[in-house]
Design a protein around this motif. Sequence first.
Motif, PDB file in Angstrom:
ATOM      1  N   TRP A 132       0.809  -1.218   0.000  1.00 42.53           N
ATOM      2  CA  TRP A 132       0.000   0.000   0.000  1.00 42.53           C
ATOM      3  C   TRP A 132       0.844   1.270   0.000  1.00 42.53           C
ATOM      4  O   TRP A 132       0.401   2.320  -0.469  1.00 42.53           O
ATOM      5  N   LYS A 167      -7.100   4.594  -2.499  1.00 41.83           N
ATOM      6  CA  LYS A 167      -8.490   4.146  -2.645  1.00 41.83           C
ATOM      7  C   LYS A 167      -8.962   3.637  -1.280  1.00 41.83           C
ATOM      8  O   LYS A 167      -8.304   2.816  -0.645  1.00 41.83           O
ATOM      9  N   ASP A 183     -10.133   3.638 -11.114  1.00 44.53           N
ATOM     10  CA  ASP A 183      -8.774   3.087 -11.054  1.00 44.53           C
ATOM     11  C   ASP A 183      -7.834   3.984 -11.853  1.00 44.53           C
ATOM     12  O   ASP A 183      -7.474   3.706 -12.999  1.00 44.53           O
ATOM     13  N   SER A 200      -5.130   5.049  -6.995  1.00 44.19           N
ATOM     14  CA  SER A 200      -5.916   3.835  -6.814  1.00 44.19           C
ATOM     15  C   SER A 200      -5.072   2.583  -6.652  1.00 44.19           C
ATOM     16  O   SER A 200      -5.590   1.523  -6.304  1.00 44.19           O
ATOM     17  N   VAL A 237      -4.507   0.617  -1.770  1.00 46.62           N
ATOM     18  CA  VAL A 237      -5.873   0.300  -1.321  1.00 46.62           C
ATOM     19  C   VAL A 237      -5.882   0.049   0.179  1.00 46.62           C
ATOM     20  O   VAL A 237      -5.036  -0.676   0.718  1.00 46.62           O
TER      21      VAL A 237
END
Length: 339
Positions: free
Chosen positions: A95, A115, A159, A213, A216
């Motif tokens: 991430w 995201k 995305d 994106s 996450v």
Amino acid sequence: MDKIAVVILNWNGIKLLEQFLPSVIQFSQGATIYVADNASTDDSIRFVQNNFPAIKIIKNSGNHGFAKGYNDALKDVNAEIYALVNSDIEVTENWLKPILKNFDIENKTAIIQPKILDFKNKEYFEYAGAAGGFIDKYGYPFCRGRIFDTIEKDNGQYDDNCEIFWASGACFFIRKRVYDELGGFDESFFAHQEEIDLCWRALNAGHTIKYNSDSVVYHVGGATLQQGNPKKTYLNFRNSLLMMVKNLPKKGLFFIIFFRMILDGIAGIRFLTQGKIKHTLAILHAHFSFYSLSMIYLKKRGNFQIQKYYTIKSVVFIYYIKKLVFFKEIFNRNQNIKN
């Protein structure tokens, strides 16, 4: 100086720490992790010390809310990038990598949001941030993937890596130098909309805010104040008005705030018809508090305010009158979002 510090603000959140700290530790290789505690009265600190001794603990002097809680804690954090993460966030593998890559190749990018999906329903976006935030002319916030109470399913429609107006405080990445330049969060906000205010000030100062994106996270949401809590209604309405006084362009400032207050009154009447009297009173309380603080906040205005701060004129009108409830529908009508 560390490259990145993950800082989790905690107040009596031992159960959340038990549940979500393991994912942060597992997937945050190379980051220094902090728990900044707002004078918890549960066993949060002891739990972290006993189970995760590598995590650094910062003890704040009291429960100062989100804004002052982070401002106080970050005085003890020396890192190029701050990752401010709610205690009810589950992170995913890698991430941090796309976020750090963004910062490395885009010098003007000051703030980034990943995201944010719903931990309880992982196919859907989460209310607080979704795929990046915007505001309308009258200061009402909305997100790609969430407009008022309409939450979109994540079908890959967002995305991308694009510019946004505000990033969610649930998972908020910011360069330390920009945070220091802007003076951090406005502490009088206590909680709610302080991240939008900080983002607006960043934009006024010439910085860029992005959504990525490729990173996450999953957010429980409402772990501190539930959506139906009148205190949250009070803070959201009051802080929104204060934020507008500070950041709106001078031209039309008073008219826009006056019209916004009329819209707030309509919202109060709507709450009343729904039997939510406490929320109507919360809006009244917010307005009286705003009156008492407005002159102070006029003095907080910076030297420059961007003119084109809004994506659409009125998200309230489009959502409730035009019945357009998805961001893509609004986007098709308003081609002025930067991608």
